[in-house]
Design an enzyme around this catalytic site. Structure first.
Site, PDB file in Angstrom:
ATOM      1  N   CYS A  56      10.255  -4.951   6.975  1.00  0.00           N
ATOM      2  CA  CYS A  56      10.374  -5.945   6.180  1.00  0.00           C
ATOM      3  C   CYS A  56      11.302  -6.801   6.223  1.00  0.00           C
ATOM      4  O   CYS A  56      12.157  -6.364   7.791  1.00  0.00           O
ATOM      5  CB  CYS A  56      11.360  -4.623   5.069  1.00  0.00           C
ATOM      6  N   GLU A  57      11.104  -7.382   6.232  1.00  0.00           N
ATOM      7  CA  GLU A  57      11.649  -9.263   6.829  1.00  0.00           C
ATOM      8  C   GLU A  57      12.914  -9.344   6.158  1.00  0.00           C
ATOM      9  O   GLU A  57      14.152 -10.209   7.070  1.00  0.00           O
ATOM     10  CB  GLU A  57      10.550 -10.426   6.975  1.00  0.00           C
ATOM     11  N   HIS A  58      13.715  -9.048   4.932  1.00  0.00           N
ATOM     12  CA  HIS A  58      14.658  -8.884   4.787  1.00  0.00           C
ATOM     13  C   HIS A  58      15.726  -7.641   5.220  1.00  0.00           C
ATOM     14  O   HIS A  58      17.002  -8.308   5.136  1.00  0.00           O
ATOM     15  CB  HIS A  58      15.184  -8.353   3.148  1.00  0.00           C
ATOM     16  N   HIS A  59      15.207  -6.814   5.814  1.00  0.00           N
ATOM     17  CA  HIS A  59      16.377  -5.719   6.592  1.00  0.00           C
ATOM     18  C   HIS A  59      15.884  -5.483   7.749  1.00  0.00           C
ATOM     19  O   HIS A  59      16.692  -4.609   8.173  1.00  0.00           O
ATOM     20  CB  HIS A  59      15.871  -4.455   4.985  1.00  0.00           C
ATOM     21  N   GLN A  61       5.365  -6.682   1.721  1.00  0.00           N
ATOM     22  CA  GLN A  61       4.258  -5.654   1.803  1.00  0.00           C
ATOM     23  C   GLN A  61       2.584  -6.696   0.515  1.00  0.00           C
ATOM     24  O   GLN A  61       1.302  -6.624   1.165  1.00  0.00           O
ATOM     25  CB  GLN A  61       4.063  -4.465   0.310  1.00  0.00           C
ATOM     26  N   HIS A 110       9.323   2.465   1.817  1.00  0.00           N
ATOM     27  CA  HIS A 110      10.522   1.251   1.905  1.00  0.00           C
ATOM     28  C   HIS A 110      11.475   2.114   2.635  1.00  0.00           C
ATOM     29  O   HIS A 110      12.485   1.830   1.243  1.00  0.00           O
ATOM     30  CB  HIS A 110      10.939   0.404   1.419  1.00  0.00           C
ATOM     31  N   CYS A 144      14.292   0.583   3.598  1.00  0.00           N
ATOM     32  CA  CYS A 144      15.373  -0.342   2.937  1.00  0.00           C
ATOM     33  C   CYS A 144      15.517  -0.166   1.129  1.00  0.00           C
ATOM     34  O   CYS A 144      16.807  -0.344   0.554  1.00  0.00           O
ATOM     35  CB  CYS A 144      14.876  -1.947   3.015  1.00  0.00           C
TER      36      CYS A 144
HETATM   37 ZN    ZN Z   1      13.697  -4.297   3.078  1.00  0.00          ZN
END
Ligand code: ZN
Length: 189
Positions: free
Chosen positions: A79-82, A120, A148, A150
């Site tokens: 996941c590119e956010h976390h 995703q 996920h 995250c």
């Molecule tokens: Zn994430």
């Protein structure tokens, strides 16, 4: 990645360890920066893979004109956010327009987009678009289910919740019966 970049990346991991109150020089952590950077490079190998090349070898379907569905393709993405993993399975379907691809090419295509920093939703769409662009079938369907980390380990802490995304293009979008056939196949595993 050059030697300088590699050392800078390891240095970044050492700083992160220090920020959480750890001593990066203790025995258990001494090689951790090297391992973390190595794992990140491995999990982003998809940037070096070319979807066009993966789908290049095609052959005549000998009159087969119905849905081809590959189900249960396991993948691990980031996941590119976390920068935490999301792991799940993908099902990819297409309605051939004369040309078909080898069975093993479809899991390779999923891997090409999974091994990147992802969302995703975007990954699902990219797999479908690549099938559409390079194989030019009459229709494509991609269905992805993933958990996920995250969402499991932090934030709302819902380890059993999963995310489902579906992209349908061409005939699978236009024909309700084809779309239903695809969705049913993804559910009846
Ligand atoms: Zn994430």
């Amino acid at each position: 990645m050059t030697g300088d970049n590699l050392e800078a990346a390891r240095c970044g991991v050492r700083s992160l360890l220090e920020a959480i109150g750890q001593d990066p020089s203790r025995e258990g952590l001494i090689d951790t920066p090297k391992r973390v950077v190595g794992a990140m490079l491995e999990m982003t190998e998809g940037y070096g893979m070319n979807p066009k090349e993966i789908l290049e070898r095609q052959f005549e379907g000998d009159g087969y004109q119905d849905l081809v569905i590959v189900r249960g393709i396991r993948f691990a993405s980031l996941c590119e956010h976390h920068l935490l993993p999301f792991v799940g399975t993908a099902s990819v379907a297409y309605l051939p327009d004369r040309r078909v691809v080898g069975l093993s090419k479809i899991p390779r295509l999923v891997e090409c987009f999974a091994r990147r920093l992802q969302l995703q939703e975007r990954m699902t769409h990219q797999i479908a678009s690549a099938m559409n662009e390079h194989l030019k079938p009459q229709g494509v369907g991609v269905h992805v289910t993933a958990t996920h980390q995250c969402m499991a380990c932090r934030g709302v802490r819902q380890p059993d919740a999963d995310m489902v995304t579906t992209t349908v293009l061409g005939q699978l979008r236009e024909s309700a019966s084809l779309k239903a056939e695809f969705i049913a196949a993804t559910h009846n595993r």
